[in-house]
Design a protein around this motif. Sequence first.
Motif, PDB file in Angstrom:
ATOM      1  N   SER A 218       5.812   0.132  -1.175  1.00  0.00           N
ATOM      2  CA  SER A 218       5.208   1.243  -0.453  1.00  0.00           C
ATOM      3  C   SER A 218       3.982   0.766   0.317  1.00  0.00           C
ATOM      4  O   SER A 218       3.443  -0.325   0.071  1.00  0.00           O
ATOM      5  CB  SER A 218       4.797   2.351  -1.434  1.00  0.00           C
ATOM      6  OG  SER A 218       3.742   1.898  -2.274  1.00  0.00           O
ATOM      7  N   SER A 219       3.536   1.593   1.251  1.00  0.00           N
ATOM      8  CA  SER A 219       2.337   1.244   2.021  1.00  0.00           C
ATOM      9  C   SER A 219       1.130   1.105   1.112  1.00  0.00           C
ATOM     10  O   SER A 219       0.253   0.266   1.332  1.00  0.00           O
ATOM     11  CB  SER A 219       2.080   2.310   3.091  1.00  0.00           C
ATOM     12  OG  SER A 219       1.937   3.595   2.489  1.00  0.00           O
ATOM     13  N   LEU A 220       1.080   1.927   0.046  1.00  0.00           N
ATOM     14  CA  LEU A 220      -0.017   1.827  -0.912  1.00  0.00           C
ATOM     15  C   LEU A 220       0.044   0.497  -1.653  1.00  0.00           C
ATOM     16  O   LEU A 220      -0.974  -0.184  -1.833  1.00  0.00           O
ATOM     17  CB  LEU A 220       0.040   2.988  -1.909  1.00  0.00           C
ATOM     18  CG  LEU A 220      -0.967   2.907  -3.063  1.00  0.00           C
ATOM     19  CD1 LEU A 220      -2.393   2.984  -2.532  1.00  0.00           C
ATOM     20  CD2 LEU A 220      -0.725   4.021  -4.071  1.00  0.00           C
ATOM     21  N   GLN A 221       1.243   0.112  -2.100  1.00  0.00           N
ATOM     22  CA  GLN A 221       1.386  -1.159  -2.796  1.00  0.00           C
ATOM     23  C   GLN A 221       1.024  -2.329  -1.894  1.00  0.00           C
ATOM     24  O   GLN A 221       0.424  -3.307  -2.346  1.00  0.00           O
ATOM     25  CB  GLN A 221       2.822  -1.304  -3.316  1.00  0.00           C
ATOM     26  CG  GLN A 221       3.146  -0.379  -4.474  1.00  0.00           C
ATOM     27  CD  GLN A 221       4.615  -0.399  -4.839  1.00  0.00           C
ATOM     28  OE1 GLN A 221       5.487  -0.372  -3.973  1.00  0.00           O
ATOM     29  NE2 GLN A 221       4.911  -0.452  -6.114  1.00  0.00           N
ATOM     30  N   LYS A 222       1.392  -2.229  -0.607  1.00  0.00           N
ATOM     31  CA  LYS A 222       1.015  -3.284   0.335  1.00  0.00           C
ATOM     32  C   LYS A 222      -0.495  -3.387   0.443  1.00  0.00           C
ATOM     33  O   LYS A 222      -1.060  -4.488   0.513  1.00  0.00           O
ATOM     34  CB  LYS A 222       1.629  -2.999   1.712  1.00  0.00           C
ATOM     35  CG  LYS A 222       3.131  -3.197   1.776  1.00  0.00           C
ATOM     36  CD  LYS A 222       3.654  -2.900   3.177  1.00  0.00           C
ATOM     37  CE  LYS A 222       5.157  -3.084   3.260  1.00  0.00           C
ATOM     38  NZ  LYS A 222       5.688  -2.764   4.610  1.00  0.00           N
ATOM     39  N   ALA A 223      -1.163  -2.227   0.455  1.00  0.00           N
ATOM     40  CA  ALA A 223      -2.627  -2.216   0.544  1.00  0.00           C
ATOM     41  C   ALA A 223      -3.240  -2.834  -0.701  1.00  0.00           C
ATOM     42  O   ALA A 223      -4.213  -3.598  -0.622  1.00  0.00           O
ATOM     43  CB  ALA A 223      -3.123  -0.788   0.731  1.00  0.00           C
TER      44      ALA A 223
END
Length: 413
Positions: A218-223
Amino acid sequence: MYEIVMPQLSDSMDEGKLIAWKVNVGQEVKSGDVIAEVESDKAIMEVETFKDGIVKELLVKEGEEAKIGSVIARIETDEKSSKEEVKRSQEVKKEKVKQEETQEIQAKPKLDIAPKKEKSVKKQSNVTVKNISPKARAKAAQYGIELQTLTQHTGKTQLHAKDVEEYMQGHYFTPKAQQLLKTYKLQTSLFSLDHKIDATEVQEYIDRHEIPLPHAISSLQKAIINNVTLSAQKPVFHMYEHGDATLLEQNRQYSITAWLIKIFATVMMRHETFRSRLYEESIAVYPNASIAVAVADAKELYMPVVKNANTLSIKEIDAVLKSFKSKLQTKSFRSQDMQGSTFGLSNLGMLGVERFDAMINKEDSAIMAVGGINEKEISLTLTADHRLINGYEAALFMGDVKKELQNAFNFKD
């Protein structure tokens, strides 16, 4: 206006990186001119224009990434002056398409089972050789699919390997089997394409070969990954201490985390390096103590910020922490919730963890890892950015924290 989009250069490509522009705004270009270089999977490929005109806009900066299909440039075309030239160009391209199709059909045998006959579809006259990616052409040849059949079936003006896979799946796999292929990211070439394949056969293949179930990041995990990677590059040191937990245990009307935020904020106001951030040419010292707090569930980690904690009462700090818990449950954190900190706190003591090291959050100067309470003492581990804080400053900070833990005045509402 002719729009050029970020092309899909590989099956796994979701974004492309614009390496270099080969044209400038206002420059005249001809069909076939290379206008940019794009990187995907560490390979750099050229992007061409298929129309004549004047470059009107370059929408992506060199070094930036853009989603597949997003517009990266616009070219203003003069249809009247170039009508005959475009017509001749299309005729040449059509002839090339026919020649290449004939060569591929002769070079590769067709499958025993022919795809189902397609319903009448209007031919896409603007589909040319250059609109079919090399991987798509290779896959089509591998499966013995005529390019004209493929372009008519999809109705697309640009074809990629993914389109060939979808075409094959539609002919040889049941809907449920197709869903399994998509979920496990399996290629049709793994199966014998001489019969209709159902979900049971695909599942048997998955079980037999112990295929792992992929989960998208997810975009959160990427962050989080990016944040952790940057944190790991900081030159840090650790300081291990214990603090008197008597007053913490006597004042359980509020959480240990709330009391510690209040105490850390008080001490931070005496030590400006703990209210600092390091930038390329300067060190910024902030006037108030804002503290990021690790908030997590089984899957996701957030670091929302208690802003200006030194100006808040224990009741107000407790209310902020409760709002974080609510936002965690509803997944309603906003980007501004994560901004403004210079110090962090991560408390795993309530989970029975005796001691641990925490990684500094983003541009913060330090973080305190809080462990469990044992024999009236609480475990404290400081991780500090050595570029901002030296060992002497850290020792003074830890000493003041220990003193404030014993100060009953701090534990008043």
